[in-house]
Design a protein around this motif. Sequence first.
Motif, short mmCIF file in Angstrom:
data_model
loop_
_atom_site.label_atom_id
_atom_site.label_comp_id
_atom_site.label_asym_id
_atom_site.label_seq_id
_atom_site.Cartn_x
_atom_site.Cartn_y
_atom_site.Cartn_z
N TYR A 1 -40.74 9.89 -7.90
CA TYR A 1 -40.68 11.03 -8.00
C TYR A 1 -39.27 11.63 -7.57
O TYR A 1 -38.49 10.96 -6.73
N ILE A 2 -39.01 12.98 -7.86
CA ILE A 2 -37.86 13.86 -7.53
C ILE A 2 -38.26 14.63 -6.59
O ILE A 2 -39.59 15.42 -6.70
N CYS A 3 -37.52 15.02 -5.57
CA CYS A 3 -37.99 16.31 -4.63
C CYS A 3 -36.62 17.22 -4.66
O CYS A 3 -35.47 16.60 -4.59
N LYS B 1 -42.96 14.87 -10.81
CA LYS B 1 -43.56 13.43 -11.13
C LYS B 1 -44.17 13.24 -12.19
O LYS B 1 -44.32 14.12 -13.19
N ASP B 2 -44.80 11.95 -12.42
CA ASP B 2 -45.58 11.46 -13.47
C ASP B 2 -44.87 11.44 -14.68
O ASP B 2 -45.37 11.40 -16.00
N VAL B 3 -43.38 11.29 -14.55
CA VAL B 3 -42.78 11.02 -16.06
C VAL B 3 -41.90 9.62 -16.11
O VAL B 3 -42.16 9.04 -16.97
N LYS C 1 -42.37 21.53 -14.27
CA LYS C 1 -42.63 21.01 -15.69
C LYS C 1 -41.57 20.50 -16.57
O LYS C 1 -40.55 20.86 -16.51
N VAL C 2 -42.05 19.53 -17.35
CA VAL C 2 -41.11 18.97 -18.36
C VAL C 2 -40.96 20.04 -19.63
O VAL C 2 -41.82 20.24 -20.27
N GLY D 1 -45.99 19.31 -7.23
CA GLY D 1 -46.55 18.43 -6.37
C GLY D 1 -47.19 19.43 -5.17
O GLY D 1 -47.04 20.56 -4.93
N LEU D 2 -47.84 18.56 -4.24
CA LEU D 2 -48.40 19.38 -3.07
C LEU D 2 -48.14 18.33 -1.88
O LEU D 2 -48.13 17.43 -2.01
N ILE D 3 -47.86 19.32 -0.85
CA ILE D 3 -47.59 18.40 0.36
C ILE D 3 -48.64 18.81 1.26
O ILE D 3 -49.02 19.95 1.64
N GLY D 4 -49.36 17.69 2.00
CA GLY D 4 -50.62 17.87 2.66
C GLY D 4 -50.02 17.33 3.84
O GLY D 4 -49.34 16.25 4.30
N ARG D 5 -50.97 18.11 5.22
CA ARG D 5 -50.71 17.60 6.43
C ARG D 5 -52.16 17.58 6.84
O ARG D 5 -52.85 18.52 6.79
#
Length: 1972
Positions: free
Chosen positions: A86-88, A102-104, A141-142, A849-853
């Motif tokens: 993925y790309i951040c 992500k996902d591409v 979004k792509v 994406g989502l970032i979780g803690r």
Amino acid sequence: MADRTAPNCHLRLEWVYGYRGHQCRNNLYYTAAKEIVYFVAGVGVVYNTREHKQKFYLGHNDDIISLALHPESVLVATGQVGKEPYICVWDSYTVQTVSILKDVHTHGIACLAFDLEGQCLVSVGLDSKNTICVWDWRRGKVLAAAPGHTDRIFDISWDLYQPSKLVSCGVKHIKFWSLCGNALTPKRGVFGKTGDLQTILCLACAKDEVTYSGALNGDIYVWKGINLMRTVQGAHGSGIFSMNVCEEGFATGGRDGCVRLWDLNFKPITVIDLRETDQGYKGLSVRSVCWRGDHILVGTQDSEIFEVVVHDRTKPFLIMQGHCEGELWALAVHPTKPLAMTGSDDRSVRIWSLIDHALIARCNMEEPIRCAAVSTDGIHLALGMKDGSFTVLRVRDMTEVVHIKDRKEAIHELKYSPDGAHLAVGSNDNSVDIYGVVQRYKKVGECIGSNSFITHMDWSTDSKCLQINDGSGRRLFYRMPSGKEVTNREELKLVQWASWTCVLGPEVNGIWPKYSDINDINSVDANFNNQVLVTADDYGLVKLLRYPCVKKGAKFKKYLGHSAHITNARWSHDYQWVITIGGADHSVFQWKFVPERKSKEAMHIAPQETLADSNSEESDSDQSDVPEMDSEIEQETQHTYLRQVYKEDLPQLKEQCKEKHRATAMKKKERAPGSGVKLHFIHGYRGYDCRSNLFYTQTGEIVYHVAAIGVVYNRQQNTQRFYMGHDDDILCLAIHPLKDFVATGQVGRDSSIHIWDTETLKPISVLRGFHQLGVCALDFSADGKRLASVGLDDNHTIVLWDWRKGEKLSAMRGSKDKIFVVKINPYLPDKLITAGVKHMKFWHKAGGGLIGRKGNMGKTETMMCAVYGWSEEMVFSGTCTGDICIWRDMFLMKTVKAHDGPVFSVHALEKGFVTGGKDGIVALWDDTFERCLKTYAIKRAVLAPGSKGLLLEDNPSIRAISLGHGHILVGTKNGEILEVDKSGPITLLVQGHMEGEVWGLATHPHLPLCATVSDDKTLRIWDLSPSHCMLAVRKLRKGGRCCCFSPDGKALAVGLNDGSFLIVNADTLEDLVSFHHRKDIISDIRFSPGTGKYLAVASGDTFVDIYNVMNSKRVGVCKGCLNYITHLDWDKRGKLLQVNTGAKEQFFFEAPRGKRQTIPSTEVEKIDWSTWTCVLGTSVEGIWPLINEVTEVTAACLSNDRKVLATGDDLGYVKLFRYPVKGKYAKFKRYVAHSTHVTNVRWTHDDSLLVTVGGGDTCLMIWAHEPEGHREFKQCDSEESDIESEDDGGYDSDVTRENEINYTIKALSTNMRPMTGVKPHLQLKEPSVDERYLSLKLPAVSRALPQPEKLQTNNVGKKKRPIEDLVLELVFGYRGNDCRNNVHYLNEGADIIYHTASVGVVLNLTTSCQSFYAEHSDDILCLTINQHPKFPNVVATGQVGDTGDMSATSPSIHVWDAMTKQTLSVLRCFHSGGVCSVSFSATGKLLLSVGLDPEHTVTIWKWQEGAKVATRVGHTQRIFVAEFRPDSDTHFVSVGIKHVRFWTLAGRALLSKKGVLSSIEDARMQTMLSVAFGANTLTFTGTISGDVCVWKEHILVRIVAKAHTGPVFTMYTTLRDGLIVTGGKERPSKEGGALKLWDQELKRCRAFRLETGQIIDCVRSVCRGKGKILVGTRNAEIIEVGEKNAACNILVNGHMDGPIWGLGTHPSRDVFLSAAEDGTVRLWDIPEKKMLNKVNLGHPARTISYSPEGDMVAIGMKNGEFIILLVASLKIWGKKRDRRSPIQDIRFSPNSRYLAVGSTESAVDFYDLTLGPQLNRINCCRDIPSFVMQMDFSADSAYVQISTGAYKRLVYEVPSGKQVAEQSHIDRITWATWTSVLGDEVIGIWSRNTDKADVTCACVSHSGLNIVTGDDFGMVKLLDFPCPDKFAKHKRFLGHSAHLTNVRFTNGDRYVVSAGGDDRSLFVWRCVHAPH
């Protein structure tokens, strides 16, 4: 007992030594804050040089390999490697993630670049296609994606001066991309003669379409547009790796170690050679440069970063160093100072200062270093080498002490003894050598006994003992220094170890996961002081554990950063730091150790975010005293919801089965029954495994779910309404904040979420494509715009949706453990929480994406419910132990005991909360959970009198709570819904069975009652009349599977699962009698009819017992069944029993003794059965479906009037059949409501209701029976049967052709003529005579005449001018024979638009001028115009294409402006094969397309953005047309082969209904060809038989029979007055015509005749303007018809069938003739732009030619005949047929004397025209090797040249027919014309890629300077003549379809005419001559 929790201390990354220079480029930049950003391993580093500080970005989970800086220089994008990379995008200031993309991509992300505004990001993948993807990165979004190149791409950049343009470069290519719509279209850079084709490594864009690029050989290539303009040679000595652009100019860096600066025009400014500077060295290679102002940053291959100040460029500062490429294994720490020593395969040993964060010494050795150790006094440093030697250096000056080589294999570990006397050296030779330090390292001992390489060693504190680990996982001990093995384990117990770095041993058991391979932990080091252990493993994880950790699978904290294997980890001497080194990333990480007391203070500092949280998921829970898991929760977590067969799979299964049973499927079927049922009421609520799924709606109704149904219950009227859009179990339900919409999620392979309106029960949006297996939790945001959902997949994926648009905003893996609840923060919709098994997580959205803690709680509990409080950081969650946890942000503040047992539901009020738990208590709380204000216990005692049933037990487990309307709504686990009044009384509203399958069902013989019995161990009686309530319930000792009322209704028999049965009083449910004779389940039980004297009891152990009810005795046993018994029925007399078994056997037994009878099937039908519930036998043969491998029919019941048989099956379908159901696969009506198997169905005594029970869904459903004739069209009308009738309304050749056509892709076309032999450009040439002389070195004789002209030229006097260019002027042709609806008016009828071949044509009706849209790369198949006034003249056209891989040959749709011909958008699509229909929506913003792919996909686009909104499989067979309703953006209709479907767009999902025909007697599904629309949801479809069907919604209401006599091909709805035009295939007659104009309802019509003179008119396209109708016909005519006077005016003519083979241009006028396969010869006038005349020959024509004076025309025919016409009168002058096969070419000699006729029979015949019209052959040419293609006469009429199908060109004398063989003779001939594609003079017209295809035709201009050619690819090419060199330069002109058949210059070289094979069109090109 040792503590099993994770340690309380932690590590914080403090410094990273190194920079990734290997295999990466352009990865080093200055940020806006003048910090330096780069990456190492998996960490993004922001380095502040002034303060010497580093910040880290830890959002990646694998190696970072690419980096781009946002134009504003604060944000950074990084891309990583990995299976799902993925790309951040992150902020370099706060090092927090802003977005995740992500996902591409797969494999990795090779390059990244931001555009000028910073809105878009482009990325390039490492996959095999090197996919390029453009992102709207903020939304994740792509926007567009396309295959980049077949080979690696090294750099990509946006053109900063032109929007939507990009450049990419890489291995042997550079490509220039343009972005339009969703299409990225590349053009390859043309290297030409200016430079060599080579690999381009980097690039930068400049003004005016100039691009600078750095090449592998050190040159800089400068491009203008797509052409190489110039090269700057030797800019660098070798490859240029990096190029950076700034305000001042360009900086380049290369492999030669130089950095060069250039000004903006690329003039050199200066050069900095880093090798020559103080820090430089030989082999320094620059990988990255960044020039900002007066500073330049340089990154090198060997992991250094230099900073150069421009004015002082000889002294670069070295600001970062690291090890070079090669594995890094050796690590040692100094015993007394804060120093770390590392050694690597790069052969260097380095010493780092842990305080100054700097390299302080470096020394290069001869060999790669594998391990290191420092002596106890810190004086010596020992290094173990890869070659088996070891070296000892003095630390202070790095001088060598000794070098010893005793071993062959690498030394992997060495250690000094604590007393400093000995050095132990372990090698891969499986042994350890002991050396004496003082004796100058003399070998004093050797330890043997290990059978594998040595991995770890530790000394004891007294230096007397050594323990080792080896590669086989053994642990051995030796006495020191002798090396004797110690085997006595007792003495080892007392040993104290000086250090612990071994991975084996009881103290470190816990470092191993429970099931793990021995060698994936590489290093361990114990910190005895703090009792912690650090480990390093192959997965790049650093872990902290407690020491000692004895039990396997100990809890830990983990830290990411190293991406791949970590080879070593060590504590510093004072335990302040941990140093870890990475093998592949050869970086050194320094971690600060934060002990326990410190970590408490650090709590307030937000932990640095990582995608993996430090309290890792692998450690189950942090405490040893895990509470007992509640049984209910246990059950719920174990539910898998897996299905053997998902409903989505049924269509494919059906198709497979259809193939198998084709024959039976063809037979005529019994019609479906006339009557239907409608769902009326459901007893049941899904509480046993779902929570918080019960709400009040806006209007005070109650919404909940059960089975596959959303239920809206009106408690005043006690009625229910149903949402039936789901096709499997609903698992969760959430309500919109306005309480009018509801979201429900279901089980499914690709499970969907429906958002629907509780009033209309219609879906508003359907969300699909992200969750597998099922959706288990949903929540709306407070503003109602977003929806969060959680899937049941292994990762419990969380998705955040913009649900109205159906767009996924973000997605992330949630947790390995089950998630029970998701909630969006009501104040900040970008934040959300999830709670579930052993976790609570706090998330925020970051782009896609989502970032979780994880929430910080001492011990991890399972959370069952959660809710946000009164401010954005307060969260309250209910646990499985009955506590409420109160959170602020992510920290647990306190817990409050709320219930005994789990808290299942919590609900927030304005002031306070309400909770419900397993203890059956509802509690009201204040707003801080300090006080409990009130509790309500759910008890029978407080049940109010108005209740609709009975409570089964007190204090049932509460699963859902909701408030509103002064009441508390409560849902229980037992399937009850209760309403609690605030004052205390409780009303029961709805109830159903509890968990457990429901099988037993019986209806009362004369009252509206039924009884059910279930595995939940209850027997219940239900009232089916309007009160809908449960009348009585009784608990049983065991579950039951069957029940039956006695004929008088007084007794009720119940069969139980333990083999017993009882008979109870039907009113009181008290026992009358019970028996227990069997072991297995009682599966069916039946009273005999009449008095009910006997009771038949069937059991699972294959017997049926018959009891006499009167005396309670068993009187008979039926034996002989081989399998368990499933169904029983009595005959009317009570004498005969029918039995079905699980093995599908049917038996008959006689009562009362139970004797078995065999009865032939013919007789069975005659028997009068009292009931029929069996599923076997000929009278019900048709109930078994096609796919009976996967589904069983479980139940059946015949109505009492014996007309309708109802069945239930394993897929949850209830079906109705007409009885008797004979013949296989009968037609039926089908209803979906139950989710899994339907276990039983029964009619009530008067057939007014059908009652069904579901197995898994525990529901009792009541259906109202609607008899025949009672037809209200309800939304839930049943779906029709599986098999449509095979007869589709007839056959029509045009329809068949259109259906079966295979469109050729131009780029893949093959030759059209059957050629043989070797292509000209591959033939080996024989040297000519002159060349032979030269080779003999003889003096050349100059007696020969000068070479004559190749071609006689007729404009001798004038200066000859070559032709530079061709411009398309006219096109004669229209694609009508296989395309439809493709002619339209534009501009109020001033222009018309249509298409042919690959051009769109706009024709102005007043001037007859044509203009063209020529951007399509292949044939156009469909065309539509946008009728919305906001988009005037906007046209969409769809083309043929190859596979849908988004590359340039993919099918695409172009949206363009008809007047300016500007492309507005290009939509690349996945419709492999091509796009066959396009349609704009009412607002003009959406575009609908249909593909020719096997699935016939239907797609909806937002064409302006190029975004795909929705796509769905359309039909198994061809869809011809799909059109939007003219008043809608969401409704459209598609028609095709036996297909009409009514579609709705809901969000991003396409929902569709098949047309329902059953309302009209004998209506059948025919092939539908066209569609039109009327008001009030009327739709008209035209059929193949000439009827028009009229539909209301999706139901057929009437048929307009024979609207045309043949197929109705086209219909047009006029928007302004609603009138409808239809066009069909018809013979013109007095009253009828192929064109009709109808009123809005298709009741009256007016017919028009097209005066075309055809026998049959076939209209393919209609359009209506003001008073005019535009018609396109199959015969390629476009006609305008006046509505008033019916006058016809032909606007466009064309050949109707092709190919057009013959082409002849007039010798002196601008007219030409064409002859084609359609049997016509047509005369065209170029200046007049029209057809002057046509002659019908009655046979296909092949060739045509004018005589030299233009007074005669010769025509050659396909049947071997030829005709000569006089031009003036069109009379036949003569005709002759001497051949049987097609005439290929025909020519008059220049002196008009001879006629040459060439044919496929490999012959040319000569005729003398002076002998008159009887045309006797005078001679012919023999020995021609293949068929004749083209012929040309010489200027003196003495010779003819012939090109043949064997790629040979021959010359013959005229008229003798002798062959001329002498090459020198041929070379002297001057030709009158040249149309040959063969010969040395034209070898250059053959191109490289003609291996499958040919150049088919050619013509040299009259001036003799140019040649035009046509080929099988549909290209017209212009070249110079002669062109004797191979692959000559040319210009190409596109427009034709595949296969050009002929091409000619007109007189005076004014025009070129080209004729198309496939496209039946003639193109006229204007020649542009070069200026004098």
